[in-house]
Design a protein around this motif. Structure first.
Motif, mmCIF file in Angstrom:
data_model
loop_
_atom_site.group_PDB
_atom_site.id
_atom_site.type_symbol
_atom_site.label_atom_id
_atom_site.label_comp_id
_atom_site.label_asym_id
_atom_site.label_seq_id
_atom_site.Cartn_x
_atom_site.Cartn_y
_atom_site.Cartn_z
ATOM 1 N N TRP A 183 25.155 -25.038 -14.891
ATOM 2 C CA TRP A 183 24.943 -24.491 -13.495
ATOM 3 C C TRP A 183 26.084 -24.766 -12.531
ATOM 4 N N VAL A 184 26.818 -25.470 -12.669
ATOM 5 C CA VAL A 184 28.078 -25.731 -11.811
ATOM 6 C C VAL A 184 28.991 -24.839 -12.117
ATOM 7 N N VAL A 185 29.347 -24.374 -13.682
ATOM 8 C CA VAL A 185 30.479 -23.602 -13.995
ATOM 9 C C VAL A 185 29.962 -22.119 -13.587
ATOM 10 N N ALA A 186 28.478 -21.911 -13.769
ATOM 11 C CA ALA A 186 28.105 -20.562 -13.422
ATOM 12 C C ALA A 186 28.222 -20.221 -11.936
ATOM 13 N N LEU A 187 27.817 -21.061 -11.144
ATOM 14 C CA LEU A 187 27.818 -20.786 -9.825
ATOM 15 C C LEU A 187 29.365 -20.793 -9.284
ATOM 16 N N GLY A 188 30.091 -21.721 -9.863
ATOM 17 C CA GLY A 188 31.394 -21.716 -9.322
ATOM 18 C C GLY A 188 32.199 -20.441 -9.870
ATOM 19 N N GLY A 189 32.106 -19.994 -10.832
ATOM 20 C CA GLY A 189 32.681 -18.787 -11.373
ATOM 21 C C GLY A 189 32.101 -17.367 -10.586
ATOM 22 N N PHE A 190 30.894 -17.517 -10.377
ATOM 23 C CA PHE A 190 30.339 -16.371 -9.430
ATOM 24 C C PHE A 190 31.095 -16.412 -8.060
ATOM 25 N N ALA A 191 31.210 -17.479 -7.529
ATOM 26 C CA ALA A 191 31.670 -17.467 -6.109
ATOM 27 C C ALA A 191 33.302 -17.019 -6.167
ATOM 28 N N LEU A 192 33.984 -17.534 -7.033
ATOM 29 C CA LEU A 192 35.267 -16.942 -7.389
ATOM 30 C C LEU A 192 35.607 -15.477 -7.640
ATOM 31 N N TRP A 193 34.619 -15.167 -8.414
ATOM 32 C CA TRP A 193 34.576 -13.489 -8.634
ATOM 33 C C TRP A 193 34.179 -12.735 -7.404
ATOM 34 N N VAL A 194 33.165 -13.296 -6.863
ATOM 35 C CA VAL A 194 32.568 -12.585 -5.733
ATOM 36 C C VAL A 194 33.948 -12.317 -4.712
ATOM 37 N N MET A 236 18.603 -20.629 -15.014
ATOM 38 C CA MET A 236 17.040 -20.822 -15.734
ATOM 39 C C MET A 236 17.306 -21.875 -17.020
ATOM 40 N N LEU A 237 18.173 -21.615 -17.547
ATOM 41 C CA LEU A 237 18.530 -22.448 -18.823
ATOM 42 C C LEU A 237 18.798 -23.753 -18.476
ATOM 43 N N SER A 238 19.648 -23.820 -17.441
ATOM 44 C CA SER A 238 20.413 -25.248 -16.915
ATOM 45 C C SER A 238 19.240 -25.958 -16.347
ATOM 46 N N ALA A 239 18.510 -25.226 -15.559
ATOM 47 C CA ALA A 239 17.495 -26.025 -14.922
ATOM 48 C C ALA A 239 16.477 -26.706 -15.780
ATOM 49 N N THR A 240 15.809 -25.618 -16.667
ATOM 50 C CA THR A 240 14.847 -26.171 -17.582
ATOM 51 C C THR A 240 15.325 -26.893 -18.593
ATOM 52 N N GLY A 241 16.563 -26.877 -19.160
ATOM 53 C CA GLY A 241 17.060 -27.831 -20.343
ATOM 54 C C GLY A 241 17.111 -29.297 -19.410
ATOM 55 N N LEU A 242 17.425 -29.338 -17.908
ATOM 56 C CA LEU A 242 17.615 -30.714 -17.326
ATOM 57 C C LEU A 242 16.200 -31.329 -17.630
ATOM 58 N N THR A 243 15.115 -30.558 -17.397
ATOM 59 C CA THR A 243 13.606 -31.161 -17.312
ATOM 60 C C THR A 243 13.499 -31.858 -18.697
ATOM 61 N N TRP A 244 14.147 -31.649 -19.750
ATOM 62 C CA TRP A 244 14.004 -32.340 -21.177
ATOM 63 C C TRP A 244 15.040 -33.383 -21.288
ATOM 64 N N SER A 245 15.963 -33.458 -20.444
ATOM 65 C CA SER A 245 16.825 -34.381 -20.757
ATOM 66 C C SER A 245 16.654 -35.968 -20.375
ATOM 67 N N LYS A 246 17.296 -36.882 -20.620
ATOM 68 C CA LYS A 246 16.863 -38.205 -20.751
ATOM 69 C C LYS A 246 16.994 -38.924 -19.211
ATOM 70 N N ARG A 351 5.877 -25.239 -16.139
ATOM 71 C CA ARG A 351 5.340 -24.726 -17.794
ATOM 72 C C ARG A 351 6.095 -23.258 -18.187
ATOM 73 N N TRP A 352 6.158 -22.364 -16.886
ATOM 74 C CA TRP A 352 6.548 -20.985 -17.105
ATOM 75 C C TRP A 352 7.895 -21.157 -17.785
ATOM 76 N N GLY A 353 8.619 -21.913 -16.905
ATOM 77 C CA GLY A 353 9.979 -21.999 -17.033
ATOM 78 C C GLY A 353 10.448 -22.666 -18.603
ATOM 79 N N VAL A 354 9.748 -23.576 -18.933
ATOM 80 C CA VAL A 354 9.753 -24.335 -20.300
ATOM 81 C C VAL A 354 9.517 -23.145 -21.416
ATOM 82 N N ASP A 355 8.326 -22.321 -21.201
ATOM 83 C CA ASP A 355 7.823 -21.474 -22.008
ATOM 84 C C ASP A 355 9.065 -20.251 -22.186
ATOM 85 N N VAL A 356 9.623 -19.903 -21.225
ATOM 86 C CA VAL A 356 10.644 -18.933 -21.367
ATOM 87 C C VAL A 356 11.951 -19.456 -21.880
#
Length: 460
Positions: A183-194, A236-246, A351-356
């Motif tokens: 999410w850091v790389v994605a948002l940073g790149g988005f801000a730079l490009w915009v 979405m992948l970053s946020a839901t992936g973090l829910t499974w992290s240690k 629940r929906w985020g994990v299933d997506v």
């Protein structure tokens, strides 16, 4: 006597003595964001690449399972079926000394019944599962299955590859590192490009390669515009992936508990009025069906002679069916029901985020969308490394990767911005510990490299 300076000359002189105005907040932050985006892209991208490729493979495991395990999962349709209790007896006889832990009855006439046996060590994880033909009463096979999805061995293997590279708990750091920085790389790149594209036509913001000549500029456009299209999916992948992290996952679980965002469970603390009396699985399942628990369900069998059965819907496709009911062991009466419709909103979103993330919420369209996101992410990473190479020196027939963006971007900030950056990074590092620790490691390596770079010329 010299003539007095004119008003215009005096004003001009005073203006020339004033310091130039300080750049705006974004103009100050841009070099810092650019340097952070560069370092994260170069050093973290390999971990994100592995996660993207293994995740892409996992998305299509339902189809792989249906092809590889058709003999265990599917049966010839028939009108008559054996009682569920008889199917369980057949499964337990297949593995002498075993005890049934839960049962997943056949949902359609062409489904087999799954009887999950308790693990000998009592720990969580893959469970020995006996597949029974509900019509003929034949054992179709025995395999280990895992999780609510009932993952078969091939899906479990791919899942562990995606989650931990088959390295155990230590391997989980790889996927947490990828999810923490994505999410850091994605948002940073988005801000730079915009910020870069807003000075041009808006079309260039979303059309990869639009209006650029071949070379590094075109690569930047392809990299950035593709990332804009992928942004929501990557977040979405970053946020839901973090829910499974240690580590970050533990903080998320604590937050959900404090905010009452946890998934409610049925009450199982009401003991049977007639200990030792068991109404049987068939009566229990019939009561759960009458309570509205249709479709695919899992029946958890109590390990003692007093606790209730727990029946839970396990349909994760849209619309989600995740109601659960406690059923008295002696009378087969429903003692408590929890409806998915009554879950807290954040529990539903989780629940929906994990299933997506797993590609199951919307079936094949969900799988196709994830395939596009994962494939696009791989493409963006490849383009990122190409940009790095194209920044390198090309002279005397040699080429190489480019140097990092110049140091000093943090010290060039105003004091309020410095304080804001420090507070923000400290908060994020506390909430996402792997991100904070890896950022500190980057800073340490960069500091040592800078010190050696300054010391080298003096020593020479």
């Amino acid at each position: 006597m010299e003539p007095a300076p004119s008003t215009t000359e005096t004003a001009t002189g005073r203006d020339s003595e004033r310091p130039p105005p300080r750049p705006g907040a974004w103009a100050q932050l841009r070099p810092l964001v650019l340097r952070l985006h560069f370092y994260a892209g170069v050093l973290v991208a390999p971990f994100v690449l592995v996660a993207a490729v293994s995740g892409l493979l996992y998305v299509w495991t339902p189809q792989i399972e249906n092809a590889l395990y058709a003999d265990q999962l599917r049966v010839p349709a028939a009108e008559e079926s054996l009682p569920l209790s008889e199917q369980v007896r057949i499964a337990e006889a297949e593995v002498p000394g075993s005890r049934v832990d839960s049962v997943r009855p056949a949902t359609t006439p062409e489904d087999s019944t799954r009887v999950l046996l308790a693990r000998p060590d009592g720990a969580s994880g893959p469970q020995p599962t006996v597949f029974v033909d509900p019509h003929a009463g034949e054992v179709l096979g025995v395999a280990e299955t895992y999780g609510t999805s009932g993952a078969m061995p091939v899906r479990t293997w791919i899942d562990l590859l995606h989650r931990e590279l088959h390295l155990g708990e230590a391997g989980r750091l790889y996927s947490e590192l990828a999810a923490s920085w994505l999410w850091v790389v994605a948002l940073g790149g988005f801000a730079l490009w915009v910020a870069r594209a807003r000075r041009r036509r808006a079309r260039r913001l979303l059309v990869p390669g639009a209006g650029t000549a071949p070379g590094r500029g075109r690569t930047v456009s392809l990299h950035a515009a593709t990332g804009v299209w992928l942004l929501l999916g990557l977040l979405m992948l970053s946020a839901t992936g973090l829910t499974w992290s240690k580590y970050a996952g533990a903080n998320i679980a604590d937050l959900r508990g404090e905010m009452s965002w946890t998934t409610p469970a049925v009450a199982t603390d009401t003991p049977s009025a007639n200990p030792g009396v068991d109404a049987g699985l068939d009566a229990v399942l019939a009561s759960a069906r009458e309570a509205g628990l249709d479709g695919r369900v899992s029946v958890e069998v109590p390990g003692d002679h007093a606790s209730p059965y727990v029946v839970t819907q396990i349909e994760r496709s849209w619309p989600t069916r995740a109601d659960s009911a406690a059923v008295a062991q002696d009378t087969a009466e429903v003692t408590d029901v929890v409806r998915f419709a009554d879950h807290p909103l954040m529990a539903k979103l989780s629940r929906w985020g994990v299933d997506v993330h797993m590609g199951v919420l919307f079936g094949v369209p969900n799988q196709i969308l994830l395939t596009a996101v994962a494939g696009g992410l791989v493409w963006v990473i490849v383009l990122g490394y190409r940009m790095w190479w194209q920044r390198g020196p090309v002279r005397a027939g040699t080429a190489g990767p480019g140097r990092p963006y110049p140091r000093g971007s943090f010290l060039a900030l105003s004091w309020p911005l410095r304080a804001a950056v420090v507070v923000f990074l400290a908060a994020v590092g506390w909430a996402i510990p792997v991100l904070g620790a890896s950022l500190l490691l980057f800073l340490l390596v960069d500091t040592v490299a800078g010190w050696r770079g300054r010391r080298g010329p003096r020593a020479g």
